[in-house]
Design a protein around this motif. Structure first.
Motif, PDB file in Angstrom:
ATOM      1  N   ASP A  96       0.803  -1.279   0.091  1.00  0.00           N
ATOM      2  CA  ASP A  96       0.018   0.178   0.103  1.00  0.00           C
ATOM      3  C   ASP A  96       0.957   1.300  -0.002  1.00  0.00           C
ATOM      4  O   ASP A  96       1.956   1.373   0.630  1.00  0.00           O
ATOM      5  N   GLN A  97       0.275   2.405  -0.714  1.00  0.00           N
ATOM      6  CA  GLN A  97       1.064   3.539  -0.918  1.00  0.00           C
ATOM      7  C   GLN A  97       0.386   4.688  -0.565  1.00  0.00           C
ATOM      8  O   GLN A  97      -1.012   4.685  -0.927  1.00  0.00           O
ATOM      9  N   CYS A  98       0.753   5.759   0.285  1.00  0.00           N
ATOM     10  CA  CYS A  98      -0.129   6.628   0.879  1.00  0.00           C
ATOM     11  C   CYS A  98       0.775   8.040   1.143  1.00  0.00           C
ATOM     12  O   CYS A  98       1.956   8.029   1.132  1.00  0.00           O
ATOM     13  N   ARG A  99       0.150   9.278   0.830  1.00  0.00           N
ATOM     14  CA  ARG A  99       0.527  10.552   1.330  1.00  0.00           C
ATOM     15  C   ARG A  99      -0.177  11.064   2.113  1.00  0.00           C
ATOM     16  O   ARG A  99      -1.591  10.805   2.121  1.00  0.00           O
ATOM     17  N   TYR A 100       0.184  11.846   3.193  1.00  0.00           N
ATOM     18  CA  TYR A 100      -0.461  12.380   4.312  1.00  0.00           C
ATOM     19  C   TYR A 100      -0.562  13.851   4.258  1.00  0.00           C
ATOM     20  O   TYR A 100       0.543  14.453   4.060  1.00  0.00           O
ATOM     21  N   LEU A 101      -1.801  14.471   4.566  1.00  0.00           N
ATOM     22  CA  LEU A 101      -1.625  15.736   5.108  1.00  0.00           C
ATOM     23  C   LEU A 101      -1.963  15.597   6.735  1.00  0.00           C
ATOM     24  O   LEU A 101      -2.774  15.167   6.854  1.00  0.00           O
ATOM     25  N   ASP A 102      -1.055  16.186   7.344  1.00  0.00           N
ATOM     26  CA  ASP A 102      -0.932  16.152   8.860  1.00  0.00           C
ATOM     27  C   ASP A 102      -1.347  17.350   9.562  1.00  0.00           C
ATOM     28  O   ASP A 102      -0.926  18.525   9.105  1.00  0.00           O
ATOM     29  N   ILE A 103      -2.386  17.329  10.452  1.00  0.00           N
ATOM     30  CA  ILE A 103      -2.655  18.411  11.311  1.00  0.00           C
ATOM     31  C   ILE A 103      -2.081  18.166  12.573  1.00  0.00           C
ATOM     32  O   ILE A 103      -2.432  16.973  13.274  1.00  0.00           O
ATOM     33  N   LEU A 104      -1.135  18.903  13.237  1.00  0.00           N
ATOM     34  CA  LEU A 104      -0.452  18.555  14.315  1.00  0.00           C
ATOM     35  C   LEU A 104      -1.396  19.557  15.558  1.00  0.00           C
ATOM     36  O   LEU A 104      -1.110  20.991  15.384  1.00  0.00           O
ATOM     37  N   PHE A 105      -1.723  18.980  16.372  1.00  0.00           N
ATOM     38  CA  PHE A 105      -2.530  19.626  17.514  1.00  0.00           C
ATOM     39  C   PHE A 105      -1.870  19.732  18.543  1.00  0.00           C
ATOM     40  O   PHE A 105      -1.133  18.676  18.988  1.00  0.00           O
ATOM     41  N   ILE A 106      -1.803  20.794  19.390  1.00  0.00           N
ATOM     42  CA  ILE A 106      -1.539  20.833  20.970  1.00  0.00           C
ATOM     43  C   ILE A 106      -2.410  20.661  21.629  1.00  0.00           C
ATOM     44  O   ILE A 106      -3.652  21.295  21.630  1.00  0.00           O
TER      45      ILE A 106
END
Length: 167
Positions: A96-106
């Motif tokens: 499987d292959q993926c690209r991610y958009l990551d939202i980093l929460f505090i």
């Protein structure tokens, strides 16, 4: 690792072709300055809690859900430190292959004295750690996200707590 059902359904149609997924990372810090980390069962590395946003789910709710599922800790997201896209294609052992958009929460825990516990099969251990005494090995993604958090906190201390965005 449990793969979400919506991804399994998509994989039936597209095979191992790249998927674009939205993920969250939860940087959880208690009032004593300790950071919540889990030891991943797939790599053995220590990491911040992260997970995939389900279709129709608000990313903040994903953050709360993932931390609770993985550590038993109830948290409150307080800010977004960054929104970043991965520059590389992630390739998993099964193809499987993926690209991610990551939202980093505090985030902060709702109750500061709660002891974390391993809540699912994604971790083999969880715990609170001083930033000056983090366990090893740390996942590379966690090292880079901790740097983002430090930069965010430094900007917030000067009155400019804007999230980091890739341009």
């Amino acid at each position: 690792m449990t793969t979400p059902n919506f991804i399994l359904s998509l994989r039936e149609k597209i095979g191992h072709d790249p998927l674009w997924l939205t993920g969250i990372t939860a940087y959880v810090e208690d009032t004593g300055g300790r950071i919540l980390l889990g030891r991943r069962s797939d790599t053995g590395e220590w990491a911040l809690v992260y997970g995939i946003v389900e279709p129709g789910e608000e990313p903040g709710r994903t953050c709360v859900r993932e931390v609770l599922e993985e550590t038993g800790i109830h948290i409150q997201p307080r800010a977004i430190a960054s929104v970043k896209s991965s520059n590389h294609l992630v390739k998993y052992a099964n193809g499987d292959q993926c690209r991610y958009l990551d939202i980093l929460f505090i985030c902060t825990p709702v109750e500061d004295d709660t002891a974390p516990f391993v809540g699912d099969d994604e971790s083999t251990a969880v715990g609170w750690f001083s930033p000056d005494d983090l366990p090893h090995p740390l996942a590379a993604s966690t090292v880079s996200r901790l740097a983002i958090v430090r930069e965010y906190q430094a900007r917030a201390a000067t009155g400019n707590p804007a999230a980091l965005f890739s341009l």
